[in-house]
Design a protein around this motif. Sequence first.
Motif, mmCIF file in Angstrom:
data_model
loop_
_atom_site.group_PDB
_atom_site.id
_atom_site.type_symbol
_atom_site.label_atom_id
_atom_site.label_comp_id
_atom_site.label_asym_id
_atom_site.label_seq_id
_atom_site.Cartn_x
_atom_site.Cartn_y
_atom_site.Cartn_z
ATOM 1 N N LYS A 18 0.821 -1.213 0.000
ATOM 2 C CA LYS A 18 0.000 0.000 0.000
ATOM 3 C C LYS A 18 0.858 1.268 0.000
ATOM 4 C CE LYS A 18 -3.851 -2.255 2.389
ATOM 5 N NZ LYS A 18 -4.740 -2.232 3.572
ATOM 6 N N THR A 19 1.869 1.285 -0.852
ATOM 7 C CA THR A 19 2.745 2.443 -0.981
ATOM 8 C C THR A 19 2.807 2.832 -2.453
ATOM 9 O OG1 THR A 19 4.054 1.708 0.911
ATOM 10 C CG2 THR A 19 5.051 3.367 -0.515
ATOM 11 N N TYR A 20 2.631 4.140 -2.732
ATOM 12 C CA TYR A 20 2.503 4.606 -4.109
ATOM 13 C C TYR A 20 3.390 5.822 -4.362
ATOM 14 C CZ TYR A 20 -1.555 1.630 -3.599
ATOM 15 O OH TYR A 20 -2.365 0.550 -3.336
ATOM 16 N N LYS A 21 3.828 5.936 -5.622
ATOM 17 C CA LYS A 21 4.631 7.081 -6.050
ATOM 18 C C LYS A 21 3.706 8.076 -6.733
ATOM 19 C CE LYS A 21 7.274 6.586 -9.652
ATOM 20 N NZ LYS A 21 6.702 7.564 -10.602
ATOM 21 N N THR A 57 2.070 8.368 5.766
ATOM 22 C CA THR A 57 3.227 9.249 5.661
ATOM 23 C C THR A 57 3.495 9.589 4.194
ATOM 24 O OG1 THR A 57 4.782 7.378 5.515
ATOM 25 C CG2 THR A 57 4.334 8.294 7.708
ATOM 26 N N LEU A 58 4.223 10.689 3.991
ATOM 27 C CA LEU A 58 4.664 11.053 2.657
ATOM 28 C C LEU A 58 6.128 11.447 2.704
ATOM 29 C CD1 LEU A 58 3.065 14.518 1.739
ATOM 30 C CD2 LEU A 58 2.968 13.551 4.004
ATOM 31 N N GLU A 59 6.883 10.967 1.713
ATOM 32 C CA GLU A 59 8.312 11.213 1.596
ATOM 33 C C GLU A 59 8.543 11.935 0.268
ATOM 34 O OE1 GLU A 59 12.479 8.615 1.338
ATOM 35 O OE2 GLU A 59 10.533 7.645 1.667
ATOM 36 N N GLU A 60 9.292 13.030 0.287
ATOM 37 C CA GLU A 60 9.428 13.868 -0.906
ATOM 38 C C GLU A 60 10.825 13.725 -1.503
ATOM 39 O OE1 GLU A 60 7.933 18.353 -2.184
ATOM 40 O OE2 GLU A 60 8.370 17.890 -0.079
ATOM 41 N N LYS A 61 10.877 13.421 -2.819
ATOM 42 C CA LYS A 61 12.142 13.227 -3.521
ATOM 43 C C LYS A 61 12.132 13.997 -4.837
ATOM 44 C CE LYS A 61 12.899 8.497 -1.796
ATOM 45 N NZ LYS A 61 14.233 8.718 -1.231
ATOM 46 N N LEU A 62 13.324 14.112 -5.452
ATOM 47 C CA LEU A 62 13.470 14.756 -6.768
ATOM 48 C C LEU A 62 12.759 16.114 -6.803
ATOM 49 C CD1 LEU A 62 12.988 11.704 -9.168
ATOM 50 C CD2 LEU A 62 15.122 12.855 -8.583
ATOM 51 N N ILE A 63 13.064 16.947 -5.845
ATOM 52 C CA ILE A 63 12.378 18.242 -5.733
ATOM 53 C C ILE A 63 13.010 19.238 -6.709
ATOM 54 C CG2 ILE A 63 11.757 20.125 -4.183
ATOM 55 C CD1 ILE A 63 12.096 18.112 -1.858
ATOM 56 N N PRO A 103 1.512 14.005 7.556
ATOM 57 C CA PRO A 103 1.139 15.280 6.949
ATOM 58 C C PRO A 103 0.971 16.364 8.015
ATOM 59 C CG PRO A 103 -0.732 13.792 6.981
ATOM 60 C CD PRO A 103 0.457 12.983 7.389
ATOM 61 N N THR A 104 1.442 17.563 7.708
ATOM 62 C CA THR A 104 1.352 18.667 8.667
ATOM 63 C C THR A 104 0.357 19.741 8.227
ATOM 64 O OG1 THR A 104 3.211 19.763 7.557
ATOM 65 C CG2 THR A 104 3.730 18.324 9.431
ATOM 66 N N LEU A 117 -2.897 14.964 -0.682
ATOM 67 C CA LEU A 117 -2.042 14.107 -1.501
ATOM 68 C C LEU A 117 -2.145 12.650 -1.065
ATOM 69 C CD1 LEU A 117 1.123 16.379 -1.733
ATOM 70 C CD2 LEU A 117 -0.474 15.862 -3.577
ATOM 71 N N ILE A 118 -2.144 12.411 0.231
ATOM 72 C CA ILE A 118 -2.274 11.040 0.730
ATOM 73 C C ILE A 118 -3.630 10.461 0.353
ATOM 74 C CG2 ILE A 118 -2.475 9.645 2.828
ATOM 75 C CD1 ILE A 118 -0.310 11.364 4.085
#
Length: 365
Positions: free
Chosen positions: A55-58, A86-92, A112-113, A120-121
């Motif tokens: 259950k993890t998506y890009k 949770t959300l993890e942010e990459k390639l910003i 999320p804050t 997004l989630i």
Amino acid sequence: MKQGYAIAIAGAAAMLASPALAGERWLVYTGGEKPGRIFVVVDETYLDAVPFTEKTYKLETITVLENAKAPDWVSSNMIIDCDRNTLEEKLIQVSPRGGKLTTAPDQPAKQPTNAVGEALIAFACDMGPKNSEQRLAARKTDLTDRGWMYMGPVTTSDVTDLAWNSMWTDGKRPASTPRSAAELEREMESLNARRQKALAEAQAIAGEVVEADKRDQQRTAAIMAETEANGAIAKARKRREPAAVVRALEAWVTHGEAELVGSWGPPTSFEDRAGTRFLRYYKTGVMLGPDPSQGCGAGNMYVPDPNSKNGGMMCVAGGPPRSETPIECTASFELRGGMIVDYATKGTEVTYSWGGNGCAQLFGK
């Protein structure tokens, strides 16, 4: 999202649709107070499950910012873990108001804050598990009550234009250093190249994981097969060897050659054959027969008492000496990889009424 905004954006998106690096975009959040409003769009094209996860998506995002002191827009890859929320942010990628694209450090997974993270989630965890047919049906469904709207195949430039022309018509778009279409295309091609490289690296890692899993499965199968084979060998050995020999030698199985030689001394002989080593120990001795004088004294023996009416015995002189039988035995230890995996004994077979044989006498306990 207000219905009027939704209609305006839908109409504008239809006019701006462009095939150049256009993705299947969804508006998932718009909000904030002037002059700090934001406009968040995701690209359904790259919404996919992360390999070897649950259950993890890009999710690829573009956030357009109204504030003149902020960048024009920011794009990133989000790794959404639906179980952990949770959300993890990459390639910003950060696009200033004029000038070339810059990058920002990756951000670790976190809860999320704000409302944007929650949106997004929610979108990733709802749309991520859907197949192509279900996603196509979702595009045709009015989801404005959830704050989502399908915009169609629009480019990043189209998204920023939509924010200012359809949402923030009450404000003035900050001035920026103009860039040519060629510059923008090069920057977007660079962004796409980074994205493809990251995808290739992820696929390579996934491939390595698959190969590692295969190797682990092969090793497990080999260990299980070896364990089964060793079990069969052990059963055959216990049927073959006298119980006294098994009690004495079984403990040596799985021990090393150095331990055996250190305890027993150098072998009588050894042999190396096709990756297998055999150490052989030869012993000789004498097996004594039953003692005919037991209870009568040396040189005597028991005989039936002729005067006894109850079958009694009497001790008389002239008894035969106790028999002595020469015996020999060779204990052979089989080693693979320096470890004892089996043993076998072969020697004199002498059986009396009280049992026993040569190998049991010489090597047993």
